[in-house]
Structures are given as C-alpha cells and as structure tokens.
Design a protein around this motif. Structure first.
Motif, PDB file in Angstrom:
ATOM      1  N   HIS B 143       1.132   5.663   7.427  1.00  0.00           N
ATOM      2  CA  HIS B 143      -0.287   5.607   7.079  1.00  0.00           C
ATOM      3  C   HIS B 143      -0.722   4.138   6.949  1.00  0.00           C
ATOM      4  CE1 HIS B 143      -4.033   6.091   4.877  1.00  0.00           C
ATOM      5  NE2 HIS B 143      -4.009   7.360   5.239  1.00  0.00           N
ATOM      6  N   PRO B 144      -1.938   3.829   7.430  1.00  0.00           N
ATOM      7  CA  PRO B 144      -2.405   2.442   7.375  1.00  0.00           C
ATOM      8  C   PRO B 144      -2.408   1.825   5.978  1.00  0.00           C
ATOM      9  CG  PRO B 144      -3.769   3.705   8.875  1.00  0.00           C
ATOM     10  CD  PRO B 144      -2.847   4.695   8.211  1.00  0.00           C
ATOM     11  N   MET B 145      -2.365   2.622   4.930  1.00  0.00           N
ATOM     12  CA  MET B 145      -2.332   1.994   3.602  1.00  0.00           C
ATOM     13  C   MET B 145      -0.979   1.322   3.325  1.00  0.00           C
ATOM     14  SD  MET B 145      -2.353   5.142   0.856  1.00  0.00           S
ATOM     15  CE  MET B 145      -1.153   6.477   0.925  1.00  0.00           C
ATOM     16  N   VAL B 147       0.480  -0.696   5.717  1.00  0.00           N
ATOM     17  CA  VAL B 147       0.683  -1.699   6.762  1.00  0.00           C
ATOM     18  C   VAL B 147       1.177  -3.020   6.174  1.00  0.00           C
ATOM     19  CG1 VAL B 147      -1.676  -2.605   6.769  1.00  0.00           C
ATOM     20  CG2 VAL B 147      -0.346  -2.644   8.876  1.00  0.00           C
ATOM     21  N   ALA B 148       0.782  -3.340   4.945  1.00  0.00           N
ATOM     22  CA  ALA B 148       1.148  -4.643   4.378  1.00  0.00           C
ATOM     23  C   ALA B 148       2.632  -4.737   4.080  1.00  0.00           C
ATOM     24  CB  ALA B 148       0.348  -4.899   3.098  1.00  0.00           C
ATOM     25  N   ASP B 149       3.227  -3.652   3.576  1.00  0.00           N
ATOM     26  CA  ASP B 149       4.582  -3.797   3.058  1.00  0.00           C
ATOM     27  C   ASP B 149       5.627  -2.896   3.705  1.00  0.00           C
ATOM     28  OD1 ASP B 149       3.433  -1.534   1.985  1.00  0.00           O
ATOM     29  OD2 ASP B 149       4.330  -1.777   0.006  1.00  0.00           O
ATOM     30  N   TRP B 207      -0.970  15.747   1.933  1.00  0.00           N
ATOM     31  CA  TRP B 207      -1.726  14.596   1.419  1.00  0.00           C
ATOM     32  C   TRP B 207      -2.406  15.027   0.126  1.00  0.00           C
ATOM     33  CZ3 TRP B 207      -2.629   9.488   2.712  1.00  0.00           C
ATOM     34  CH2 TRP B 207      -3.714   8.867   2.116  1.00  0.00           C
ATOM     35  N   HIS B 209      -4.791  14.594  -3.177  1.00  0.00           N
ATOM     36  CA  HIS B 209      -6.005  13.884  -3.536  1.00  0.00           C
ATOM     37  C   HIS B 209      -6.282  14.116  -5.008  1.00  0.00           C
ATOM     38  CE1 HIS B 209      -9.842  11.933  -2.929  1.00  0.00           C
ATOM     39  NE2 HIS B 209     -10.345  12.839  -3.743  1.00  0.00           N
ATOM     40  N   ILE B 211      -5.157   9.962  -4.443  1.00  0.00           N
ATOM     41  CA  ILE B 211      -3.905   9.269  -4.140  1.00  0.00           C
ATOM     42  C   ILE B 211      -3.206   8.913  -5.459  1.00  0.00           C
ATOM     43  CG2 ILE B 211      -2.953   7.156  -3.113  1.00  0.00           C
ATOM     44  CD1 ILE B 211      -5.471   7.143  -1.264  1.00  0.00           C
ATOM     45  N   ALA B 213      -1.136   6.923  -8.298  1.00  0.00           N
ATOM     46  CA  ALA B 213      -1.256   5.518  -8.707  1.00  0.00           C
ATOM     47  C   ALA B 213      -0.234   4.667  -7.959  1.00  0.00           C
ATOM     48  CB  ALA B 213      -1.065   5.389 -10.213  1.00  0.00           C
ATOM     49  N   PRO B 215       1.096   4.618  -4.540  1.00  0.00           N
ATOM     50  CA  PRO B 215       0.760   5.322  -3.286  1.00  0.00           C
ATOM     51  C   PRO B 215       1.991   5.852  -2.538  1.00  0.00           C
ATOM     52  CG  PRO B 215      -0.367   3.183  -3.399  1.00  0.00           C
ATOM     53  CD  PRO B 215       0.610   3.219  -4.528  1.00  0.00           C
ATOM     54  N   ASP B 224      -0.332  21.965  -1.327  1.00  0.00           N
ATOM     55  CA  ASP B 224      -0.876  21.348  -2.542  1.00  0.00           C
ATOM     56  C   ASP B 224      -1.944  20.305  -2.239  1.00  0.00           C
ATOM     57  OD1 ASP B 224       0.792  22.911  -4.002  1.00  0.00           O
ATOM     58  OD2 ASP B 224       2.195  21.327  -4.587  1.00  0.00           O
ATOM     59  N   GLY B 225      -2.163  20.023  -0.980  1.00  0.00           N
ATOM     60  CA  GLY B 225      -3.107  18.963  -0.629  1.00  0.00           C
ATOM     61  C   GLY B 225      -4.098  19.399   0.430  1.00  0.00           C
ATOM     62  N   LEU B 226      -4.467  18.476   1.284  1.00  0.00           N
ATOM     63  CA  LEU B 226      -5.629  18.668   2.151  1.00  0.00           C
ATOM     64  C   LEU B 226      -5.301  18.816   3.631  1.00  0.00           C
ATOM     65  CD1 LEU B 226      -7.967  16.097   0.399  1.00  0.00           C
ATOM     66  CD2 LEU B 226      -8.026  18.598   0.228  1.00  0.00           C
TER      67      LEU B 226
END
Lengths: 281, 281
Positions: B143-145, B147-149, B207, B209, B211, B213, B215, B224-226
């Motif tokens: 997931h793009p969230m 990408v940093a690490d 996924w 919802h 998110i 704390a 991630p 359980d999600g979307l």
C-alpha cells in the motif's frame, strides 16, 4: 519570490478568515485558498469583500464533493451552493473531494466500483451548472489511505480519466504533493494533465514519517518530511502551469503554533524548496 | 473447501512454528506461508522437516527484499540466504518486500526514483541465483502508505513493469488484497499478471477502518473491514491462478486471541467470502 504563493486557510486553522487574510497580506502572500467553513463564518459576500479589500486573489475554494452518498438531491444542492460561493469569491477553481465508500448505505458499502460510478454520474449532473457559472470542478486524487472515507479517486490518472468526458474548462484536476508523491506514474500523468489543459491547482505540503495517529493530520511543512519538492514542482512547471502554489497543512503542531511563525516558516520553506523549481527547466 | 487455504505464520504470531504447523494440520489447512523469523527459531532444516512431517506444503517464504540500502554486499548476501532457505523449505515462491527510501543514506533519502532504480539493479543481481535454485522472486506491491519505509513498489502495474526484464519463472508478483484493493487499475493489472504468467501468490486480509494507530497493524480478518473479496478473488480466479490463498494478518487483537479461535474464524470467513469466488466465473 512569493508572487505565486497562496495560503490555504487550513494551514492557519485557528485564525478567522479576517486574521488569515491580514496575515497573508502582511507577509506579502498574494493569494489565499479558502475553506468553506471560514467563508461560512464570515458570510460569503463579506468574505469576498475581505479578500478583495486586502488586494489578494482567491486561488481555490475548498471544497465541494462527497458525491458518493445516496441522497442525490442534497449532494447536488450542496455542490451547487459551493459553485455559487466560488463565483462570488472570484475564484474559478472549486476543489472536489469526491467522497469514499458510502457508509450510510448498508447495501453496497464495499462497492468501490459503484462509488466511482456515482462520482461520474454526479459530475455529469454538476458540470453544466459549474460551466454556466464560470467555475471549474477540480478533482482531487487523495492518497489511497483515504479511499474508504474521503475519496475513491486515488491517482491523478484516474482523476484525468473521470474528467475526460468534460470540457477542460468545466472539470480539471489538482496535484497535491502529499497525495501523489508515491505514484510511480506521476511524471506521465502530470504531463498528461498539462497536455489536456486540466491542471487547475498545485498544492504543497510534506509527507511526515511516521504517519500521524490520525492520518488526516499527517501533512507537514515543506522540508519536514520525505517529499522531493524540486522533482514534483519541476514536473508541474514543465507543463507550463502558471497558477498559484497553495500551502495546505493539516497538522496539530502547526495549528498550535503562532500563525505569524507559521507564515514566516512557510515563506522560507517555499522560497528554498518550491519556488526555485517553478521556472520551466 | 479449505484445499487451497494457507496459514501465514504471521496470523498466529504468538505460536512457534511447531504450534502453527500443528494448528494448521488439525484444522485441515493444507499449506503454510512461513516468515523467516519462525524458520530461524526452528532452524531451517528442522522447519522443513516439521512442515513435511505434518503433510503440509509451503506456499511462500516471507520475506526477502529491503533492496534499497547502500550496503549492496550485505543485501545480496541476506537475499541469497533467503533463496537458499526457500529451496530447503520446498517452496518456489520467495515474497520480496523491496524496501523504502534508504533513510540511512543522508544524501538522496528523498530520491524515490533512485530507490526504485536500486530495486531494479538488485533484482538483476539476484534473479540468476534465484533461477539456479528454482526459486521465484515474488515482488509485493505494498500500500502506498508504506512507500517511505517498506516498499517503493506501490502498485501491481509497477511490480509487473519491474518484473518485465526477467523470465516469469524467476520474477513474479503477489496480489495482497490489503495492499491493492484501492487501485483503480487493479482489474487490468491482475489480468496482465495472469497473461504474463507472473501471478505467484494470492494473499488475503481485510482493510480496517479507521486505520490502526500503528498502520502496520491495520490488517484485519476477512469480513471485518471494507474489502470486497468476491470481486478481487474473481479477478484472480479469472487469470487461471490455481495456487494457494494465504491469510496473512498483522493485528494486535488477532495476535492476542487464542490461535485455535483465530484458525476457526479464518476458515469460516474464507469459506464464506473467498472460496466461492475462487472458481473461474
């Protein structure tokens, strides 16, 4: 170098519209991006006068949208009001956050394709009215971590695909660094946005790491995070984009700071990280 | 209906490898996806024997990767070890989390394009060795969230582009619902992954919802999600994918639960939400 800088009112969230406009004017910032909450507090006619009297321009109105819900009449009504407000405020660009999965619809709340189809339908409903008022609906791709609750448009390419049926003067797109910096297809799609004459706004703020516990508040001051502003700004500049560069920061620490300090830092970072890349390379 | 279900050891994180394998066998789950930490605890030869003796197969080894850092020798060394481990464990598929921005390099730590180029270079270094051991490097778009690490590969299309120079038996891709469900280009790229013979693994979890704390721990049990599992599983099934379906959940609540309950729920949700769509439509 601030001749294209715009202060989005969300960056100084504590400030009233009058204070934000004052601050921008005192700091030599020639434009403001307005959120509708601040406009509503002031009243739209008074808001328009406030900005005009300070000699500022309005780069965008934020925001219309939330198009995916079941109550079509209410959605169209609210968005027509936003279009009217934009016209009164003297900006052409109404930023649209299109909405996420419609959680209020038990049936189909996992139907991403359906939600996207509803966005397309509502754009078709709204585009003629926007055009008649001289307003452009500016689709904002949001970071994919917001797809569930805020925007089922997650990439610039997808926004351009959704805009394609409409005249570029009626439906455009915005590039917000925070939302799109990760996209491997970014260079191609920014170039395309320019080529298709749809690049209506450029918004900057940084990607903080780690992500804030409330992901909505993870937007940082340029330079505090991981985004290469020279690279993305260069892509935007190369399209010939000549509009304003709006700084829009949702961040608890920034909001708790003295707005004068925030504006001073914002100008310094903009001058150092963004403005040099704004000239066509 | 569990004949293609695989338990990723991360889903029962409290369990030793022996306990996880036992649990899977008792619940009629025919495969396991192994994380290297559990394999290392048991020792790779003993781990291989444990799984073999229980009559299970190994769907994937998780994970190789973290290819973007400056110490190329160490990176290649660790990934060759992972390739060897996969061979010993009797799986063909080594999942690769390719790494984020190289934070340990002061210079260039915002250089996303550079990090992506380093991934391509390290794949070229590693692919011949992987092929020689009969192992496939399976690129995982995250997931793009992240990408940093964690992964500068954010979409399935990008993973397929990076895989393109290599033989499909040496470099493949994995579809993980959590990471790709938001992607407007998903249907096209899953079809392409099948057509290019690179679809090496299918991993499922939901996924949640909002998110979490942290991630990393926002992955939930199916239902359980979307995520619309029927829709994505249908795309995968239509490629002719005939491999295992791995359930890999990072979630503090799931980890705190009795592993037997987790397995029972997992089977129930898999049967209800995933398995029905696994047949070609």
């Amino acid at each position: 170098m601030t001749n294209r800088l715009s202060l989005n009112t969300m960056t100084v969230r504590k400030s009233t519209l009058s204070e934000a406009v004052d601050g921008a004017a005192r700091h030599g910032i020639p434009a403001v991006g307005l959120w509708r909450d601040r406009v509503a507090e002031a009243g739209v006619d008074r808001a328009a006068k406030l900005v005009r009297d300070a000699g500022l321009r309005v780069s965008t109105l934020c925001r219309g949208g939330f198009l995916t819900g079941p109550d079509v009449a209410a959605i169209l009504d609210d968005n027509r009001r936003a279009i009217d407000e934009a016209a009164t405020l003297g900006t052409r660009e109404l930023v649209m956050v299109v909405g996420g999965l419609p959680h209020d619809v038990a049936e189909g709340s996992r139907d991403l394709a359906g939600a996207r189809a509803r966005v397309a339908d509502r754009l078709a409903d709204l585009a003629p009215y926007a055009a008649s008022r001289g307003i452009r609906l500016v689709l904002e791709p949001l970071h994919p971590m917001y797809v569930a609750d805020r925007a089922v448009i997650s990439t610039l390419g997808q926004a351009l695909d959704l805009a394609a049926p409409f005249d570029p003067s009626a439906v455009g797109v915005v590039v917000d660094t925070f939302h799109v910096w990760w996209d491997p297809d970014l260079a191609t799609q920014v170039e395309r946005a320019g080529r298709e004459a749809r690049l209506a706004s450029y918004q900057v703020c940084d990607w903080l790491h780690p992500i804030a516990a409330d992901p909505l508040l993870s937007r940082g001051m340029m330079g505090d995070g991981l985004i290469d502003f020279a690279a993305i700004t260069g892509l935007v500049a190369n399209t010939g984009y000549a509009g304003d560069v709006e700084v829009e920061i949702f961040n608890a620490e920034v909001w708790a700071s003295d707005p004068n300090d925030v504006l001073a830092t914002m100008i310094q970072r903009y001058d150092a990280l963004v403005a040099p890349a704004l000239q066509i390379g």
